[in-house]
Design a protein around this motif. Sequence first.
Motif, short mmCIF file in Angstrom:
data_model
loop_
_atom_site.label_atom_id
_atom_site.label_comp_id
_atom_site.label_asym_id
_atom_site.label_seq_id
_atom_site.Cartn_x
_atom_site.Cartn_y
_atom_site.Cartn_z
N SER A 138 0.91 -0.98 -0.19
CA SER A 138 0.20 0.16 0.15
C SER A 138 0.97 1.18 -0.31
O SER A 138 0.69 2.51 -0.78
N ILE A 139 1.86 1.30 0.70
CA ILE A 139 3.01 2.31 0.75
C ILE A 139 3.81 2.55 -0.47
O ILE A 139 3.44 4.06 -0.87
N SER A 140 3.82 1.75 -1.08
CA SER A 140 5.02 1.53 -2.33
C SER A 140 4.30 2.03 -3.80
O SER A 140 4.02 2.89 -4.45
N ALA A 141 2.29 2.11 -3.22
CA ALA A 141 1.82 2.20 -4.22
C ALA A 141 0.68 3.86 -4.34
O ALA A 141 0.66 4.51 -5.38
N GLN A 142 1.07 4.01 -2.68
CA GLN A 142 0.97 5.16 -2.79
C GLN A 142 1.85 5.99 -2.56
O GLN A 142 1.99 7.77 -4.08
N LEU A 143 2.87 6.12 -2.88
CA LEU A 143 4.22 6.75 -2.98
C LEU A 143 3.99 7.11 -4.40
O LEU A 143 4.70 7.76 -5.06
N GLU A 144 4.01 5.93 -4.91
CA GLU A 144 4.50 5.71 -7.09
C GLU A 144 2.63 6.65 -7.24
O GLU A 144 3.59 7.12 -7.86
N HIS A 145 2.18 6.96 -6.67
CA HIS A 145 1.45 7.46 -7.03
C HIS A 145 1.07 8.85 -7.37
O HIS A 145 0.77 9.98 -8.06
N LYS A 159 12.55 2.92 -1.32
CA LYS A 159 14.13 3.59 -2.76
C LYS A 159 13.70 3.17 -3.61
O LYS A 159 13.99 3.98 -5.04
N GLY A 160 13.74 2.13 -4.14
CA GLY A 160 14.12 1.93 -5.71
C GLY A 160 12.61 1.58 -6.21
O GLY A 160 12.97 2.45 -7.76
N VAL A 161 11.65 1.90 -5.55
CA VAL A 161 10.25 3.10 -7.09
C VAL A 161 10.58 3.86 -6.83
O VAL A 161 10.45 4.23 -7.91
N VAL A 162 11.18 4.98 -6.05
CA VAL A 162 11.61 5.99 -5.93
C VAL A 162 12.90 6.87 -7.32
O VAL A 162 13.04 6.99 -8.72
N ASN A 163 13.89 5.67 -7.40
CA ASN A 163 15.30 5.65 -8.41
C ASN A 163 14.63 5.31 -9.30
O ASN A 163 15.29 5.72 -9.99
N LYS A 164 13.69 4.52 -10.29
CA LYS A 164 12.82 3.92 -11.08
C LYS A 164 12.87 5.40 -11.88
O LYS A 164 13.20 5.78 -13.36
N TYR A 165 12.35 6.38 -11.61
CA TYR A 165 11.63 7.84 -11.92
C TYR A 165 12.98 8.50 -11.17
O TYR A 165 12.90 9.63 -12.71
N LEU A 177 11.66 14.60 -5.75
CA LEU A 177 12.30 13.10 -5.95
C LEU A 177 13.24 12.74 -4.90
O LEU A 177 13.24 11.79 -3.90
N LEU A 178 14.77 13.44 -5.08
CA LEU A 178 15.69 12.86 -3.74
C LEU A 178 14.85 13.27 -2.98
O LEU A 178 15.07 12.64 -2.22
#
Length: 216
Positions: free
Chosen positions: A67-74, A189-195, A134-135
């Motif tokens: 849920s956290i990663s989905a909300q972060l990505e959104h 962190k990997g979710v953010v790094n992708k972008y 993003l940083l």
Amino acid sequence: QNEDSLQPLDSTITDSERFRDSKDLFIVCPSCHVTIKFGGIQSSKEYHVTFTGVKCTACDSVIPWLSISAQLEHFIRHEISYYYAGWLVCSDCGLHTRQVSVYGRRCIGEHGTAHSCKGVMKYCYSNKQLYNQLLYLQSLFDVDKAKKRSLKSLHDPSIADKENVPVEMNKGELDALVEQNRESFEVMKGVVNKYLEDCGRRYVDMGSIFGFMVTV
Ligand SMILES: [Zn+2]
Ligand SMILES: [Zn+2]
């Protein structure tokens, strides 16, 4: 200092300073639907990072990492689409437009002739701002920053309502939480790094192609 230049990453400037204008990450608890301002592993009255993950204070349930990663990505996608909307704003008359003038960075003015206003146009949401945002999100999942207590504070020390500032964790507690959550935080962190990698590349490209726009 040019406001569009990047802050050096290895300097002594604190995250509270570097990310002063970054937008906060809000996470909705899937169990009780309360909104939580997430600031990484630090004390908060809204959530606790425990050895099983991020726990909502209101209902005491653990928020699933998925849920956290989905909300972060959104949130990231929302920021990126806002950036791509490409709105420009004039320094003098405040004109908002998505139209890049044939006169370069000169304001096209109300009548679109570039004669009525002497202002210069710049992006409302620059690539640098997006990159910095993003940083900031990446920093929230940086457990080593948490360990050094160098994360951006959830409370503005100058306006903090002292009664609402939670007690800081002691070193033993903090160190243990850091190690217990290291792996899950790495995944986030990997979710953010992708972008971030994409954005970093674009930052370089944009700087060279639209240099006239970003060096107002
Ligand atoms: Zn809850
Ligand atoms: Zn103007």
